[in-house]
Design a protein around this motif. Structure first.
Motif, mmCIF file in Angstrom:
data_model
loop_
_atom_site.group_PDB
_atom_site.id
_atom_site.type_symbol
_atom_site.label_atom_id
_atom_site.label_comp_id
_atom_site.label_asym_id
_atom_site.label_seq_id
_atom_site.Cartn_x
_atom_site.Cartn_y
_atom_site.Cartn_z
ATOM 1 N N GLU A 44 -14.162 48.453 -0.131
ATOM 2 C CA GLU A 44 -15.180 47.636 -0.801
ATOM 3 C C GLU A 44 -16.506 48.378 -0.935
ATOM 4 N N VAL A 45 -16.775 49.313 -0.014
ATOM 5 C CA VAL A 45 -17.993 50.132 -0.126
ATOM 6 C C VAL A 45 -17.853 51.067 -1.316
ATOM 7 N N ARG A 46 -16.714 51.719 -1.407
ATOM 8 C CA ARG A 46 -16.437 52.631 -2.526
ATOM 9 C C ARG A 46 -16.529 51.890 -3.864
ATOM 10 N N THR A 47 -15.906 50.730 -3.948
ATOM 11 C CA THR A 47 -15.939 49.938 -5.186
ATOM 12 C C THR A 47 -17.368 49.541 -5.540
ATOM 13 N N TYR A 48 -18.125 49.089 -4.538
ATOM 14 C CA TYR A 48 -19.514 48.681 -4.760
ATOM 15 C C TYR A 48 -20.321 49.840 -5.341
ATOM 16 N N VAL A 49 -20.186 51.019 -4.732
ATOM 17 C CA VAL A 49 -20.961 52.185 -5.166
ATOM 18 C C VAL A 49 -20.578 52.573 -6.591
ATOM 19 N N MET A 69 -29.591 64.750 2.386
ATOM 20 C CA MET A 69 -30.368 64.533 1.167
ATOM 21 C C MET A 69 -31.861 64.498 1.516
ATOM 22 N N PRO A 70 -32.685 65.175 0.724
ATOM 23 C CA PRO A 70 -34.136 65.185 0.996
ATOM 24 C C PRO A 70 -34.758 63.814 0.751
ATOM 25 N N ASP A 71 -35.962 63.640 1.254
ATOM 26 C CA ASP A 71 -36.672 62.362 1.096
ATOM 27 C C ASP A 71 -36.965 62.024 -0.356
ATOM 28 N N THR A 72 -36.930 63.009 -1.230
ATOM 29 C CA THR A 72 -37.205 62.761 -2.653
ATOM 30 C C THR A 72 -36.035 62.051 -3.338
ATOM 31 N N VAL A 73 -34.874 62.030 -2.704
ATOM 32 C CA VAL A 73 -33.707 61.342 -3.264
ATOM 33 C C VAL A 73 -33.661 59.936 -2.678
ATOM 34 N N GLU A 74 -33.698 58.924 -3.570
ATOM 35 C CA GLU A 74 -33.691 57.534 -3.121
ATOM 36 C C GLU A 74 -32.294 57.128 -2.671
ATOM 37 N N ILE A 75 -32.214 56.580 -1.454
ATOM 38 C CA ILE A 75 -30.957 56.075 -0.907
ATOM 39 C C ILE A 75 -30.957 54.554 -1.081
ATOM 40 N N HIS A 76 -29.887 54.030 -1.673
ATOM 41 C CA HIS A 76 -29.753 52.591 -1.906
ATOM 42 C C HIS A 76 -28.836 51.997 -0.843
ATOM 43 N N SER A 77 -29.081 50.748 -0.493
ATOM 44 C CA SER A 77 -28.247 50.100 0.521
ATOM 45 C C SER A 77 -26.987 49.517 -0.126
ATOM 46 N N VAL A 78 -25.960 49.374 0.690
ATOM 47 C CA VAL A 78 -24.705 48.753 0.253
ATOM 48 C C VAL A 78 -24.704 47.343 0.838
ATOM 49 N N ASP A 79 -24.674 46.325 -0.031
ATOM 50 C CA ASP A 79 -24.709 44.932 0.417
ATOM 51 C C ASP A 79 -23.570 44.647 1.407
ATOM 52 N N GLY A 80 -23.942 44.117 2.568
ATOM 53 C CA GLY A 80 -22.950 43.738 3.560
ATOM 54 C C GLY A 80 -22.436 44.875 4.423
ATOM 55 N N ASN A 90 -27.295 64.562 -9.317
ATOM 56 C CA ASN A 90 -26.693 65.478 -10.301
ATOM 57 C C ASN A 90 -25.463 64.850 -10.952
ATOM 58 N N GLU A 91 -25.602 63.556 -11.291
ATOM 59 C CA GLU A 91 -24.541 62.775 -11.948
ATOM 60 C C GLU A 91 -23.313 62.576 -11.061
ATOM 61 N N GLN A 92 -23.442 62.782 -9.755
ATOM 62 C CA GLN A 92 -22.338 62.549 -8.814
ATOM 63 C C GLN A 92 -22.721 61.414 -7.870
ATOM 64 N N ARG A 93 -21.827 60.454 -7.721
ATOM 65 C CA ARG A 93 -22.066 59.356 -6.789
ATOM 66 C C ARG A 93 -21.675 59.813 -5.390
ATOM 67 N N VAL A 94 -22.558 59.561 -4.434
ATOM 68 C CA VAL A 94 -22.285 59.953 -3.059
ATOM 69 C C VAL A 94 -22.580 58.804 -2.109
ATOM 70 N N ILE A 95 -21.764 58.708 -1.078
ATOM 71 C CA ILE A 95 -21.984 57.736 -0.017
ATOM 72 C C ILE A 95 -22.625 58.503 1.129
ATOM 73 N N VAL A 96 -23.682 57.918 1.676
ATOM 74 C CA VAL A 96 -24.442 58.602 2.725
ATOM 75 C C VAL A 96 -24.620 57.705 3.942
ATOM 76 N N ASP A 97 -24.916 58.330 5.066
ATOM 77 C CA ASP A 97 -25.328 57.608 6.259
ATOM 78 C C ASP A 97 -26.821 57.343 6.066
ATOM 79 N N PRO A 98 -27.224 56.079 5.947
ATOM 80 C CA PRO A 98 -28.637 55.804 5.647
ATOM 81 C C PRO A 98 -29.591 56.184 6.781
ATOM 82 N N GLN A 99 -29.095 56.294 7.995
ATOM 83 C CA GLN A 99 -29.948 56.665 9.130
ATOM 84 C C GLN A 99 -30.307 58.149 9.099
ATOM 85 N N THR A 100 -29.310 58.996 8.761
ATOM 86 C CA THR A 100 -29.520 60.444 8.794
ATOM 87 C C THR A 100 -29.632 61.069 7.415
ATOM 88 N N ARG A 101 -29.312 60.286 6.358
ATOM 89 C CA ARG A 101 -29.321 60.747 4.971
ATOM 90 C C ARG A 101 -28.255 61.820 4.716
#
Length: 108
Positions: A44-49, A69-80, A90-101
């Motif tokens: 469901e995380v993959r689908t959401y992203v 990822m540097p601070d200049t890249v905005e990290i969005h939260s995944v609902d739930g 760079n036109e690639q979707r990535v899933i990240v750890d929001p604590q460590t980026r």
């Protein structure tokens, strides 16, 4: 006599240089980005992203698992799912750890 002294001194210096060369240590540093670990991301995380429409951020370099990822890249939260964040770089979707980026997964 001076010739023998000069030759003996030259031999001693040569041996000293060889001894110093034996003390040289070469360390190869491994790239922490290439040490991949397997993280199972819930479907469901993959689908959401994949469904979200966010602008792509420009990033100089390769987008790889383990890269921070540097601070200049905005990290969005995944609902739930507070353990996961995402961005488009760079036109690639990535899933990240929001604590460590840190990039957890690059979606194809």
């Amino acid at each position: 006599m001076k010739t023998k002294l000069i030759l003996a001194t030259a031999a001693l210096l040569t041996l000293s240089a060889t001894a110093y060369a034996q003390d040289t240590v070469i360390i190869q540093q491994t790239d922490p980005v290439t040490t991949e670990s397997t993280v199972v991301v819930p479907g469901e995380v993959r689908t959401y992203v994949l469904e979200q429409q966010v602008p792509s951020a420009a990033y100089e370099g390769d987008v790889l698992i383990g890269r921070v990822m540097p601070d200049t890249v905005e990290i969005h939260s995944v609902d739930g799912h507070s353990d996961y964040g995402y961005t488009v770089v760079n036109e690639q979707r990535v899933i990240v750890d929001p604590q460590t980026r840190t990039v957890i997964q690059v979606l194809e």
